[in-house]
Write a protein that holds these residues in place. Structure first.
Motif, PDB file in Angstrom:
ATOM      1  N   ALA A 116      -2.567  -1.160  -8.224  1.00 54.15           N
ATOM      2  CA  ALA A 116      -3.005  -1.683  -6.926  1.00 54.15           C
ATOM      3  C   ALA A 116      -1.942  -1.431  -5.854  1.00 54.15           C
ATOM      4  CB  ALA A 116      -3.319  -3.178  -7.035  1.00 54.15           C
ATOM      5  N   LEU A 117      -0.668  -1.562  -6.210  1.00 56.29           N
ATOM      6  CA  LEU A 117       0.403  -1.278  -5.251  1.00 56.29           C
ATOM      7  C   LEU A 117       0.414   0.191  -4.864  1.00 56.29           C
ATOM      8  CD1 LEU A 117       3.299  -3.457  -6.690  1.00 56.29           C
ATOM      9  CD2 LEU A 117       1.958  -3.885  -4.613  1.00 56.29           C
ATOM     10  N   SER A 118       0.148   1.053  -5.818  1.00 53.26           N
ATOM     11  CA  SER A 118       0.075   2.483  -5.526  1.00 53.26           C
ATOM     12  C   SER A 118      -1.066   2.767  -4.555  1.00 53.26           C
ATOM     13  CB  SER A 118      -0.122   3.272  -6.822  1.00 53.26           C
ATOM     14  OG  SER A 118      -0.301   4.637  -6.543  1.00 53.26           O
ATOM     15  N   LYS A 119      -2.201   2.145  -4.780  1.00 55.52           N
ATOM     16  CA  LYS A 119      -3.343   2.326  -3.882  1.00 55.52           C
ATOM     17  C   LYS A 119      -3.007   1.778  -2.491  1.00 55.52           C
ATOM     18  CE  LYS A 119      -7.724   1.912  -5.114  1.00 55.52           C
ATOM     19  NZ  LYS A 119      -8.989   1.274  -5.554  1.00 55.52           N
ATOM     20  N   ARG A 120      -2.351   0.627  -2.450  1.00 54.25           N
ATOM     21  CA  ARG A 120      -1.953   0.034  -1.171  1.00 54.25           C
ATOM     22  C   ARG A 120      -1.045   0.994  -0.412  1.00 54.25           C
ATOM     23  NH1 ARG A 120       1.259  -3.033   2.011  1.00 54.25           N
ATOM     24  NH2 ARG A 120       0.494  -5.074   2.702  1.00 54.25           N
ATOM     25  N   PHE A 121      -0.109   1.610  -1.126  1.00 50.61           N
ATOM     26  CA  PHE A 121       0.829   2.547  -0.506  1.00 50.61           C
ATOM     27  C   PHE A 121       0.087   3.743   0.087  1.00 50.61           C
ATOM     28  CE2 PHE A 121       3.966   6.105  -0.950  1.00 50.61           C
ATOM     29  CZ  PHE A 121       4.767   5.720   0.111  1.00 50.61           C
ATOM     30  N   GLN A 122      -0.940   4.212  -0.588  1.00 50.86           N
ATOM     31  CA  GLN A 122      -1.725   5.328  -0.056  1.00 50.86           C
ATOM     32  C   GLN A 122      -2.371   4.958   1.282  1.00 50.86           C
ATOM     33  OE1 GLN A 122      -4.418   6.705  -3.166  1.00 50.86           O
ATOM     34  NE2 GLN A 122      -2.779   6.488  -4.661  1.00 50.86           N
ATOM     35  N   TYR A 123      -2.812   3.712   1.417  1.00 50.02           N
ATOM     36  CA  TYR A 123      -3.375   3.259   2.684  1.00 50.02           C
ATOM     37  C   TYR A 123      -2.295   3.135   3.755  1.00 50.02           C
ATOM     38  CZ  TYR A 123      -8.000   2.472   0.786  1.00 50.02           C
ATOM     39  OH  TYR A 123      -9.241   2.654   0.238  1.00 50.02           O
ATOM     40  N   VAL A 124      -1.113   2.711   3.357  1.00 53.54           N
ATOM     41  CA  VAL A 124       0.009   2.630   4.297  1.00 53.54           C
ATOM     42  C   VAL A 124       0.294   4.005   4.883  1.00 53.54           C
ATOM     43  CG1 VAL A 124       2.511   2.247   4.447  1.00 53.54           C
ATOM     44  CG2 VAL A 124       1.057   0.572   3.278  1.00 53.54           C
ATOM     45  N   ARG A 164      -0.548 -14.082   3.349  1.00 52.79           N
ATOM     46  CA  ARG A 164      -0.186 -13.998   1.927  1.00 52.79           C
ATOM     47  C   ARG A 164       0.332 -15.335   1.420  1.00 52.79           C
ATOM     48  NH1 ARG A 164      -2.349 -10.374   4.176  1.00 52.79           N
ATOM     49  NH2 ARG A 164      -2.392  -8.213   3.467  1.00 52.79           N
ATOM     50  N   TYR A 210       6.318  -9.915  -0.810  1.00 56.50           N
ATOM     51  CA  TYR A 210       5.640  -9.098   0.191  1.00 56.50           C
ATOM     52  C   TYR A 210       6.586  -8.636   1.292  1.00 56.50           C
ATOM     53  CZ  TYR A 210       0.952  -8.940  -1.538  1.00 56.50           C
ATOM     54  OH  TYR A 210      -0.148  -8.648  -2.305  1.00 56.50           O
ATOM     55  N   VAL A 264       6.687  -4.742   1.767  1.00 57.12           N
ATOM     56  CA  VAL A 264       6.190  -4.176   3.013  1.00 57.12           C
ATOM     57  C   VAL A 264       7.333  -3.564   3.825  1.00 57.12           C
ATOM     58  CG1 VAL A 264       4.990  -4.700   5.183  1.00 57.12           C
ATOM     59  CG2 VAL A 264       4.136  -5.609   3.011  1.00 57.12           C
TER      60      VAL A 264
END
Length: 98
Positions: free
Chosen positions: A27-35, A61, A79, A83
């Motif tokens: 999930a963190l990897s996916k979040r990073f892709q959105y970043v 959060r 976070y 972040v």
């Protein structure tokens, strides 16, 4: 996945924790892709850092952590560190695209 009370021994508990940790990392990897995708829409370094958004995100959060029965201070620190790292990475992409 087994519920915590369905685990028969410590090995099963550890296996379940490992599965959860894998999901968290994915999930963190996916979040990073959105970043990184967000960097395409930023118009300045200030918009990458977005301090107002950062503060609001941390507050949200904290609320989610409290609702989930977690320590809000710990979740905020997690976070904040995560972040801040993502902002540094987004800044690299922003600078390379401009």
């Amino acid at each position: 996945m087994k519920a915590p009370d369905e685990c028969a021994n410590i090995l099963e508990v550890r296996e379940e924790i490992d599965l959860i940790d894998r999901e968290v990392i994915d999930a963190l990897s996916k979040r990073f892709q959105y970043v990184i995708a967000a960097a395409r829409f930023k118009t300045s370094e200030a918009s990458v850092k977005a301090p107002d958004r950062f503060s609001a995100m941390l507050q949200q959060r904290r609320e989610w952590a409290q609702e989930a029965g977690l320590n809000a201070d710990v979740v905020e620190k997690l976070y904040r560190d995560l972040v801040n790292h993502f902002i540094e990475e987004e800044m690299k992409h922003y600078k390379s695209d401009s």
